[in-house]
Design a protein around this motif. Sequence first.
Motif, PDB file in Angstrom:
ATOM      1  N   LEU A  76      12.164  12.728 -10.239  1.00 14.10           N
ATOM      2  CA  LEU A  76      13.346  12.151 -10.221  1.00 14.10           C
ATOM      3  C   LEU A  76      13.253  11.242  -8.679  1.00 14.10           C
ATOM      4  O   LEU A  76      13.725   9.877  -8.589  1.00 14.10           O
ATOM      5  CB  LEU A  76      14.661  13.097 -10.092  1.00 14.10           C
ATOM      6  N   ARG A  77      12.720  11.966  -7.793  1.00 17.15           N
ATOM      7  CA  ARG A  77      12.727  11.213  -6.413  1.00 17.15           C
ATOM      8  C   ARG A  77      11.714  10.120  -6.416  1.00 17.15           C
ATOM      9  O   ARG A  77      11.896   9.046  -5.978  1.00 17.15           O
ATOM     10  CB  ARG A  77      12.013  12.347  -5.523  1.00 17.15           C
ATOM     11  N   ILE A  78      10.807  10.177  -7.444  1.00 20.77           N
ATOM     12  CA  ILE A  78      10.009   8.919  -7.529  1.00 20.77           C
ATOM     13  C   ILE A  78      10.720   7.677  -8.440  1.00 20.77           C
ATOM     14  O   ILE A  78      10.525   6.658  -7.951  1.00 20.77           O
ATOM     15  CB  ILE A  78       8.563   9.365  -8.282  1.00 20.77           C
ATOM     16  N   ARG A  79      11.390   8.337  -9.385  1.00 19.51           N
ATOM     17  CA  ARG A  79      12.019   7.189 -10.244  1.00 19.51           C
ATOM     18  C   ARG A  79      13.068   6.452  -9.573  1.00 19.51           C
ATOM     19  O   ARG A  79      13.571   5.351  -9.434  1.00 19.51           O
ATOM     20  CB  ARG A  79      12.600   8.141 -11.424  1.00 19.51           C
ATOM     21  N   GLN A  80      13.587   7.475  -8.748  1.00 18.78           N
ATOM     22  CA  GLN A  80      14.996   6.744  -7.883  1.00 18.78           C
ATOM     23  C   GLN A  80      14.403   5.770  -6.677  1.00 18.78           C
ATOM     24  O   GLN A  80      15.110   4.854  -6.473  1.00 18.78           O
ATOM     25  CB  GLN A  80      15.997   7.997  -7.447  1.00 18.78           C
ATOM     26  N   GLY A  81      13.464   6.503  -5.849  1.00 21.85           N
ATOM     27  CA  GLY A  81      13.179   5.743  -4.642  1.00 21.85           C
ATOM     28  C   GLY A  81      11.801   4.924  -4.641  1.00 21.85           C
ATOM     29  O   GLY A  81      11.781   4.011  -3.764  1.00 21.85           O
ATOM     30  N   TYR A  82      11.094   5.334  -5.514  1.00 21.08           N
ATOM     31  CA  TYR A  82       9.816   4.476  -5.675  1.00 21.08           C
ATOM     32  C   TYR A  82       9.643   4.125  -7.201  1.00 21.08           C
ATOM     33  O   TYR A  82       8.655   4.457  -7.921  1.00 21.08           O
ATOM     34  CB  TYR A  82       8.670   5.288  -5.266  1.00 21.08           C
ATOM     35  N   PRO A  83      10.472   3.367  -7.980  1.00 22.58           N
ATOM     36  CA  PRO A  83      10.403   3.016  -9.454  1.00 22.58           C
ATOM     37  C   PRO A  83       9.199   2.424  -9.748  1.00 22.58           C
ATOM     38  O   PRO A  83       8.633   2.189 -10.786  1.00 22.58           O
ATOM     39  CB  PRO A  83      11.651   2.374  -9.741  1.00 22.58           C
ATOM     40  N   LEU A  84       8.686   1.596  -8.585  1.00 21.01           N
ATOM     41  CA  LEU A  84       7.398   0.907  -8.872  1.00 21.01           C
ATOM     42  C   LEU A  84       6.161   1.869  -9.202  1.00 21.01           C
ATOM     43  O   LEU A  84       5.559   1.324  -9.900  1.00 21.01           O
ATOM     44  CB  LEU A  84       7.252   0.002  -7.533  1.00 21.01           C
ATOM     45  N   LEU A  85       6.282   2.587  -8.367  1.00 19.74           N
ATOM     46  CA  LEU A  85       5.089   3.802  -8.797  1.00 19.74           C
ATOM     47  C   LEU A  85       5.141   4.212 -10.099  1.00 19.74           C
ATOM     48  O   LEU A  85       4.420   4.402 -10.943  1.00 19.74           O
ATOM     49  CB  LEU A  85       5.123   4.954  -7.642  1.00 19.74           C
ATOM     50  N   SER A  86       6.440   4.687 -10.545  1.00 19.44           N
ATOM     51  CA  SER A  86       6.662   5.210 -11.885  1.00 19.44           C
ATOM     52  C   SER A  86       6.256   4.356 -12.933  1.00 19.44           C
ATOM     53  O   SER A  86       5.358   4.754 -13.872  1.00 19.44           O
ATOM     54  CB  SER A  86       7.991   5.729 -12.057  1.00 19.44           C
ATOM     55  N   ARG A  87       6.811   3.076 -12.624  1.00 21.48           N
ATOM     56  CA  ARG A  87       6.485   2.084 -13.859  1.00 21.48           C
ATOM     57  C   ARG A  87       4.784   1.771 -13.863  1.00 21.48           C
ATOM     58  O   ARG A  87       4.199   1.533 -15.204  1.00 21.48           O
ATOM     59  CB  ARG A  87       7.162   0.761 -13.394  1.00 21.48           C
ATOM     60  N   ALA A  88       3.969   1.396 -12.677  1.00 17.02           N
ATOM     61  CA  ALA A  88       2.770   1.264 -12.829  1.00 17.02           C
ATOM     62  C   ALA A  88       1.963   2.239 -13.633  1.00 17.02           C
ATOM     63  O   ALA A  88       1.165   2.135 -14.324  1.00 17.02           O
ATOM     64  CB  ALA A  88       2.300   1.335 -11.490  1.00 17.02           C
ATOM     65  N   ILE A  89       2.397   3.662 -13.250  1.00 18.11           N
ATOM     66  CA  ILE A  89       1.569   4.837 -13.951  1.00 18.11           C
ATOM     67  C   ILE A  89       2.093   4.804 -15.433  1.00 18.11           C
ATOM     68  O   ILE A  89       0.958   4.858 -16.097  1.00 18.11           O
ATOM     69  CB  ILE A  89       2.152   6.116 -13.233  1.00 18.11           C
ATOM     70  N   LEU A  90       3.170   4.495 -15.881  1.00 15.78           N
ATOM     71  CA  LEU A  90       3.441   4.572 -17.051  1.00 15.78           C
ATOM     72  C   LEU A  90       2.884   3.610 -18.071  1.00 15.78           C
ATOM     73  O   LEU A  90       2.554   3.261 -19.148  1.00 15.78           O
ATOM     74  CB  LEU A  90       4.855   4.348 -17.353  1.00 15.78           C
ATOM     75  N   ALA A  91       2.722   2.394 -16.983  1.00 14.46           N
ATOM     76  CA  ALA A  91       1.714   0.937 -17.819  1.00 14.46           C
ATOM     77  C   ALA A  91       0.448   1.365 -18.092  1.00 14.46           C
ATOM     78  O   ALA A  91      -0.302   0.773 -18.695  1.00 14.46           O
ATOM     79  CB  ALA A  91       1.878   0.030 -16.853  1.00 14.46           C
ATOM     80  N   GLY A  92      -0.354   2.453 -17.420  1.00 12.37           N
ATOM     81  CA  GLY A  92      -1.675   2.967 -17.478  1.00 12.37           C
ATOM     82  C   GLY A  92      -1.880   3.954 -18.541  1.00 12.37           C
ATOM     83  O   GLY A  92      -1.219   4.975 -18.875  1.00 12.37           O
ATOM     84  N   ALA A  93      -3.073   3.865 -19.233  1.00 12.75           N
ATOM     85  CA  ALA A  93      -3.720   4.985 -19.875  1.00 12.75           C
ATOM     86  C   ALA A  93      -2.765   5.466 -21.048  1.00 12.75           C
ATOM     87  O   ALA A  93      -1.942   4.355 -21.824  1.00 12.75           O
ATOM     88  CB  ALA A  93      -3.916   6.073 -19.211  1.00 12.75           C
ATOM     89  N   SER A  94      -2.796   6.574 -21.590  1.00 17.85           N
ATOM     90  CA  SER A  94      -1.954   7.192 -22.581  1.00 17.85           C
ATOM     91  C   SER A  94      -1.202   8.305 -22.229  1.00 17.85           C
ATOM     92  O   SER A  94      -1.528   9.015 -21.077  1.00 17.85           O
ATOM     93  CB  SER A  94      -2.791   7.253 -23.874  1.00 17.85           C
TER      94      SER A  94
END
Length: 326
Positions: A76-94
Motif C-alpha cells: 500500500l505504501r508503494i501504491r500510494q506514494g510511488y505508484p510509478l513503481l507499482s505500475r512499472a512492475i505490473l507491466a513486466g513479466a507474468s
Amino acid sequence: MKGFDYARASDLSDAIGSTARLIAGGTNLLDLMKLEVETPEVLLDINRIGLDQIATHGEGLRIGALVTNADCAADLRIRQGYPLLSRAILAGASPQLRNRATTGGNLCQRTRCGYFTDLASRCNKRQPGSGCDAIGGVTRNHAILGASVNCIATYPGDMAVALAALDGVVQIAGPDGMRNVPVRQFHRLPEDDPSRDNVLAAGEVITSVTLPAPGRGRQIYRKVRDRASYAFALVSVAAIIDMVDGRIARADLAFGGVAHKPWHDPLVGQVLLGERPSPALFRHAAELLLEGAQGHGGNDFKIPLLHRTLGAVLTEATGGSDVFQL
C-alpha cells in the motif's frame, strides 16, 4: 545445463565476499543456465538471509533486495506514494514470475538480446572480444542510445526505469563495507567492455533500494510493446510531472527499451522546468532526448516512436488530451 554445486547462506555475511553465484528467485539466471550462457560452478541460495521487508527509511522507504516484485507492487505504501513503481512492475513479466523475481535480482537481470543467448553467435557481452553479430543482424529490440561498436543490446527491465525516475539508491554490502549507488549510476553503458552490466564488484551484494520521500506530481509509466502482456518494451517512459500555476515545477523522466541501461538525461527534465506545456515544448524535449540517437536498420522506428511516446506522456501528465503530433 552443466552440473553445479549448491549451498545455502544462513546470513548476509555468508554472501559477502563469496565467489559463488548468488541466487534468489532465479527467474533470469536459471534460464541462462539452461542455455549454458551462464555456467556457474557453485550456486549460493540467499533466500534465508532476511532482506525481504519494506520498511520506513527517513521520510521514504527501504525495499529489501529479496522483496518479490509481486509484494513490492502490492504494498500500500508503494501504491500510494510511488505508484510509478507499482505500475512499472505490473507491466513486466507474468504474475508467476513476479511472485519469484526479487528487487535485487531484477536490477541485475541480463539482456534478452537473441545473439547473447545464442551460443552460435558472436557476442562481446558473453565472450569479450568475439564480436557482435547483432550489429548488421536483426535489431528490432536493440539500442538507439548509448550503444557502442561492441554492443547494441538493451537492458530489458521495467522496475529499474521507474526507480531511475524516482531517484532511488541501491545499497550494497561488500568486503570493504557498505556503499550507496544511485540507480541512475548503477548500470553501465557497453563502451569497450559490454560484459559488465553494472558497477557491482566481486563479492558485493545488493541489500536494498531506498526511495526518497514521496513527492508531488503525477506519476505515469507507459510501455510500448509488441503485444499487451508478457513482452519487453520497445520503448517505455517513466515520468513524474508536477504542475504549479500552469507551469511545470517538476519533471523527472527515465526511459526503457532504448539503451544498455535505464536511460536518464537530466537536460530533458531541465528544459521543461518553469515552462507552460505546449506541443512545441514537448517536441523540443523529445529532440533533445534523441540528439545523437542512432538506429541500426530494424530498430530505426524506435526513434520516432520514443519521440511520440514522450510527447504523449508529457501531454497526459500536464493535463492535456492524450494526443501528440510530431
